[in-house]
Design a protein around this motif. Structure first.
Motif, PDB file in Angstrom:
ATOM      1  N   VAL A 120       8.812  -2.450  -3.122  1.00 62.53           N
ATOM      2  CA  VAL A 120       8.341  -3.825  -3.656  1.00 62.53           C
ATOM      3  C   VAL A 120       9.353  -4.920  -3.873  1.00 62.53           C
ATOM      4  CG1 VAL A 120       7.128  -5.145  -5.425  1.00 62.53           C
ATOM      5  CG2 VAL A 120       6.086  -2.854  -4.610  1.00 62.53           C
ATOM      6  N   ILE A 121      10.459  -4.399  -4.633  1.00 61.15           N
ATOM      7  CA  ILE A 121      11.432  -5.389  -5.116  1.00 61.15           C
ATOM      8  C   ILE A 121      12.367  -5.724  -3.806  1.00 61.15           C
ATOM      9  CG2 ILE A 121      13.295  -5.758  -6.453  1.00 61.15           C
ATOM     10  CD1 ILE A 121      12.287  -4.022  -8.593  1.00 61.15           C
ATOM     11  N   VAL A 122      12.843  -4.621  -3.085  1.00 56.12           N
ATOM     12  CA  VAL A 122      13.662  -4.804  -1.918  1.00 56.12           C
ATOM     13  C   VAL A 122      13.175  -5.211  -0.806  1.00 56.12           C
ATOM     14  CG1 VAL A 122      15.735  -3.957  -0.509  1.00 56.12           C
ATOM     15  CG2 VAL A 122      15.605  -3.290  -3.035  1.00 56.12           C
ATOM     16  N   TYR A 123      12.055  -4.539  -0.237  1.00 61.07           N
ATOM     17  CA  TYR A 123      11.534  -4.850   1.054  1.00 61.07           C
ATOM     18  C   TYR A 123      10.565  -6.066   1.143  1.00 61.07           C
ATOM     19  CZ  TYR A 123      13.531  -0.605   2.838  1.00 61.07           C
ATOM     20  OH  TYR A 123      14.412   0.278   3.656  1.00 61.07           O
ATOM     21  N   VAL A 124       9.901  -6.052  -0.004  1.00 62.30           N
ATOM     22  CA  VAL A 124       8.848  -7.022   0.004  1.00 62.30           C
ATOM     23  C   VAL A 124       9.543  -8.391  -0.553  1.00 62.30           C
ATOM     24  CG1 VAL A 124       6.829  -7.967  -0.861  1.00 62.30           C
ATOM     25  CG2 VAL A 124       6.636  -5.509  -0.395  1.00 62.30           C
ATOM     26  N   GLY A 125      10.205  -8.178  -1.456  1.00 61.11           N
ATOM     27  CA  GLY A 125      10.909  -9.284  -2.295  1.00 61.11           C
ATOM     28  C   GLY A 125      12.028 -10.039  -1.622  1.00 61.11           C
ATOM     29  N   ALA A 126      12.858  -9.062  -0.730  1.00 61.19           N
ATOM     30  CA  ALA A 126      13.891  -9.655   0.252  1.00 61.19           C
ATOM     31  C   ALA A 126      13.893  -9.709   1.706  1.00 61.19           C
ATOM     32  CB  ALA A 126      15.357  -8.952  -0.438  1.00 61.19           C
ATOM     33  N   VAL A 127      13.878  -8.528   2.287  1.00 55.39           N
ATOM     34  CA  VAL A 127      13.860  -8.064   3.603  1.00 55.39           C
ATOM     35  C   VAL A 127      12.429  -8.887   4.192  1.00 55.39           C
ATOM     36  CG1 VAL A 127      13.695  -6.336   5.376  1.00 55.39           C
ATOM     37  CG2 VAL A 127      15.001  -5.885   2.983  1.00 55.39           C
ATOM     38  N   ASN A 140       0.842  -1.310  -0.005  1.00 55.68           N
ATOM     39  CA  ASN A 140       0.112   0.202   0.125  1.00 55.68           C
ATOM     40  C   ASN A 140       0.940   1.261   0.076  1.00 55.68           C
ATOM     41  OD1 ASN A 140      -3.104  -0.734   0.574  1.00 55.68           O
ATOM     42  ND2 ASN A 140      -1.851  -2.380   1.517  1.00 55.68           N
ATOM     43  N   ALA A 141       1.879   1.274   0.441  1.00 53.17           N
ATOM     44  CA  ALA A 141       2.910   2.362   0.610  1.00 53.17           C
ATOM     45  C   ALA A 141       3.532   2.623  -0.820  1.00 53.17           C
ATOM     46  CB  ALA A 141       4.007   1.900   1.744  1.00 53.17           C
ATOM     47  N   ALA A 142       3.746   1.338  -1.351  1.00 53.90           N
ATOM     48  CA  ALA A 142       4.184   1.406  -2.796  1.00 53.90           C
ATOM     49  C   ALA A 142       3.061   2.011  -3.815  1.00 53.90           C
ATOM     50  CB  ALA A 142       4.738   0.233  -3.409  1.00 53.90           C
ATOM     51  N   ALA A 143       1.964   1.963  -3.409  1.00 57.58           N
ATOM     52  CA  ALA A 143       0.818   2.509  -4.305  1.00 57.58           C
ATOM     53  C   ALA A 143       0.801   4.050  -4.173  1.00 57.58           C
ATOM     54  CB  ALA A 143      -0.491   1.746  -3.899  1.00 57.58           C
ATOM     55  N   LEU A 144       1.009   4.482  -2.691  1.00 54.92           N
ATOM     56  CA  LEU A 144       0.970   5.689  -2.525  1.00 54.92           C
ATOM     57  C   LEU A 144       2.137   6.361  -3.113  1.00 54.92           C
ATOM     58  CD1 LEU A 144       0.028   5.822   1.080  1.00 54.92           C
ATOM     59  CD2 LEU A 144      -1.635   6.205  -0.870  1.00 54.92           C
ATOM     60  N   PHE A 145       3.256   5.947  -3.118  1.00 56.15           N
ATOM     61  CA  PHE A 145       4.389   6.619  -3.869  1.00 56.15           C
ATOM     62  C   PHE A 145       4.238   6.451  -5.311  1.00 56.15           C
ATOM     63  CE2 PHE A 145       7.248   4.859  -0.286  1.00 56.15           C
ATOM     64  CZ  PHE A 145       7.624   6.407   0.165  1.00 56.15           C
ATOM     65  N   LEU A 146       3.377   5.577  -6.020  1.00 57.85           N
ATOM     66  CA  LEU A 146       3.119   5.623  -7.298  1.00 57.85           C
ATOM     67  C   LEU A 146       2.208   7.037  -7.574  1.00 57.85           C
ATOM     68  CD1 LEU A 146       2.669   1.967  -8.669  1.00 57.85           C
ATOM     69  CD2 LEU A 146       4.341   3.490  -9.284  1.00 57.85           C
ATOM     70  N   MET A 147       1.149   7.081  -7.018  1.00 59.74           N
ATOM     71  CA  MET A 147       0.442   8.056  -7.178  1.00 59.74           C
ATOM     72  C   MET A 147       1.077   9.412  -6.698  1.00 59.74           C
ATOM     73  SD  MET A 147      -3.217   6.512  -4.939  1.00 59.74           S
ATOM     74  CE  MET A 147      -3.726   8.379  -5.387  1.00 59.74           C
ATOM     75  N   ALA A 148       2.177   9.683  -6.029  1.00 59.30           N
ATOM     76  CA  ALA A 148       2.862  10.895  -5.592  1.00 59.30           C
ATOM     77  C   ALA A 148       4.122  11.057  -6.750  1.00 59.30           C
ATOM     78  CB  ALA A 148       3.579  10.675  -4.302  1.00 59.30           C
ATOM     79  N   GLY A 149       4.122  10.219  -7.649  1.00 62.78           N
ATOM     80  CA  GLY A 149       5.000  10.243  -8.622  1.00 62.78           C
ATOM     81  C   GLY A 149       6.431   9.900  -8.353  1.00 62.78           C
ATOM     82  N   ALA A 150       6.723   9.170  -7.554  1.00 60.76           N
ATOM     83  CA  ALA A 150       7.931   8.534  -6.725  1.00 60.76           C
ATOM     84  C   ALA A 150       8.045   7.095  -7.438  1.00 60.76           C
ATOM     85  CB  ALA A 150       8.252   8.951  -5.531  1.00 60.76           C
ATOM     86  N   GLU A 151       8.105   6.953  -8.642  1.00 61.90           N
ATOM     87  CA  GLU A 151       7.998   5.611  -9.160  1.00 61.90           C
ATOM     88  C   GLU A 151       9.334   4.768  -8.700  1.00 61.90           C
ATOM     89  OE1 GLU A 151      10.101   7.779 -11.996  1.00 61.90           O
ATOM     90  OE2 GLU A 151       7.951   8.089 -11.015  1.00 61.90           O
ATOM     91  N   PHE A 152      10.456   5.343  -8.403  1.00 62.41           N
ATOM     92  CA  PHE A 152      11.722   4.575  -7.854  1.00 62.41           C
ATOM     93  C   PHE A 152      11.355   4.149  -6.421  1.00 62.41           C
ATOM     94  CE2 PHE A 152      15.723   4.903  -5.897  1.00 62.41           C
ATOM     95  CZ  PHE A 152      16.434   3.988  -6.608  1.00 62.41           C
ATOM     96  N   LEU A 153      11.067   5.002  -5.755  1.00 62.74           N
ATOM     97  CA  LEU A 153      10.642   4.462  -4.316  1.00 62.74           C
ATOM     98  C   LEU A 153       9.734   3.346  -4.322  1.00 62.74           C
ATOM     99  CD1 LEU A 153      10.461   7.696  -2.290  1.00 62.74           C
ATOM    100  CD2 LEU A 153      12.465   6.016  -2.404  1.00 62.74           C
ATOM    101  N   ALA A 154       8.654   3.359  -5.259  1.00 63.21           N
ATOM    102  CA  ALA A 154       7.456   2.414  -5.094  1.00 63.21           C
ATOM    103  C   ALA A 154       8.270   1.042  -5.755  1.00 63.21           C
ATOM    104  CB  ALA A 154       6.578   2.804  -6.080  1.00 63.21           C
ATOM    105  N   LEU A 155       9.093   1.082  -6.720  1.00 61.29           N
ATOM    106  CA  LEU A 155       9.547  -0.192  -7.113  1.00 61.29           C
ATOM    107  C   LEU A 155      10.857  -0.571  -6.073  1.00 61.29           C
ATOM    108  CD1 LEU A 155      10.079   0.690 -10.885  1.00 61.29           C
ATOM    109  CD2 LEU A 155       8.281  -0.793  -9.657  1.00 61.29           C
ATOM    110  N   ILE A 156      11.323   0.195  -5.644  1.00 63.09           N
ATOM    111  CA  ILE A 156      12.531  -0.103  -4.482  1.00 63.09           C
ATOM    112  C   ILE A 156      11.602  -0.922  -3.160  1.00 63.09           C
ATOM    113  CG2 ILE A 156      13.976   0.624  -2.613  1.00 63.09           C
ATOM    114  CD1 ILE A 156      15.383   0.279  -5.479  1.00 63.09           C
TER     115      ILE A 156
END
Length: 239
Positions: free
Chosen positions: A58-65, A40-56
């Motif tokens: 999902v990929i780093v925190y959800v996929g690894a941490v 949900n935080a990634a979705a909010l970042f996408l809406m705010a225009g910070a697509e880099f933070l959204a992908l990081i």
């Protein structure tokens, strides 16, 4: 209208999942709610225009941490009864620290001021320089303007990691095997290196192989004795 509705929906789910992370009794459920909060935080970042933070996120925190957290929680087998034994003794100290943090939050939000042009900002913000990408603008902001705050946040995470290790570390029994680096690296005696000539047998070098024990011989089955007994029995019956 749709963007504002989506923002409130994602924000509400994010807050609810964050509360469940803290209040869940099962640590596995806490990690799963944490993963939901990350999405949900990634979705909010996408809406705010910070697509880099959204992908990081999902990929780093959800996929690894978060997956690593899940594996660690399932493998540690933490005894929560033992962890709660000192709860009443340390409850006053925790209450004092919680009150101090709450007062700090009140001071921060009390002095909060919105920028004068906040109402004119668009939902999908872009950097002031059109040639500057979103990732580069974020790097300049974090590692130039707020570098000290970024390093302090890293130190706080390090302290939290050490605290988690101390809380979950159990006392090992006395007969458990431990690694002694000094003994492992020490050498009681030197081992000389010998240059062995090519095509040289072990006997010429004075190296004698240890003889292997002989294999046990198979036991003989007493067929002859059994045959003689049967023959005597026939002769006795004949007489």
């Amino acid at each position: 209208m749709i963007a504002a509705l989506a923002f409130y929906v994602f924000a509400a789910i994010l807050i609810a999942s964050a509360v469940m992370v803290v209040t869940s009794r099962n640590p596995v459920h806490s990690v799963l709610f944490l993963i939901l909060a990350f999405f949900n935080a990634a979705a909010l970042f996408l809406m705010a225009g910070a697509e880099f933070l959204a992908l990081i996120l999902v990929i780093v925190y959800v996929g690894a941490v978060a997956v690593l957290f899940l594996f660690i929680v399932m493998m540690l087998d933490i005894d929560f009864v033992q962890l709660r034994q000192g709860l009443q003794r340390y409850a006053p100290i925790g209450a004092v620290i919680g009150a101090i943090l709450f007062l700090e939050l009140l001071f921060v939000f009390g002095s909060w001021q919105f920028a004068p042009d906040v109402a004119t900002l668009r939902l999908n913000a872009v950097p002031a320089d059109p040639a500057l990408s979103n990732t580069e603008a974020l790097g300049r902001l974090v590692y130039t303007d707020y570098i000290f705050l970024f390093q302090i946040a890293g130190l706080i995470l390090l302290v939290a990691m050490i605290g988690a290790i101390v809380l979950t570390l159990r006392d090992k029994p006395a007969n458990s095997k431990r690694q002694d680096i000094a003994v492992q690296l020490a050498r009681a005696e030197a081992v000389p290196l010998t240059k062995v000539p090519a095509r040289t047998g072990l006997d010429k070098l004075g190296i004698v192989r240890r003889k292997l024990p002989e294999a046990p011989k198979p036991k003989k089955v007493a067929h002859e004795a059994h045959g003689h007994g049967h023959h005597d029995h026939e002769e006795g019956g004949h007489h």
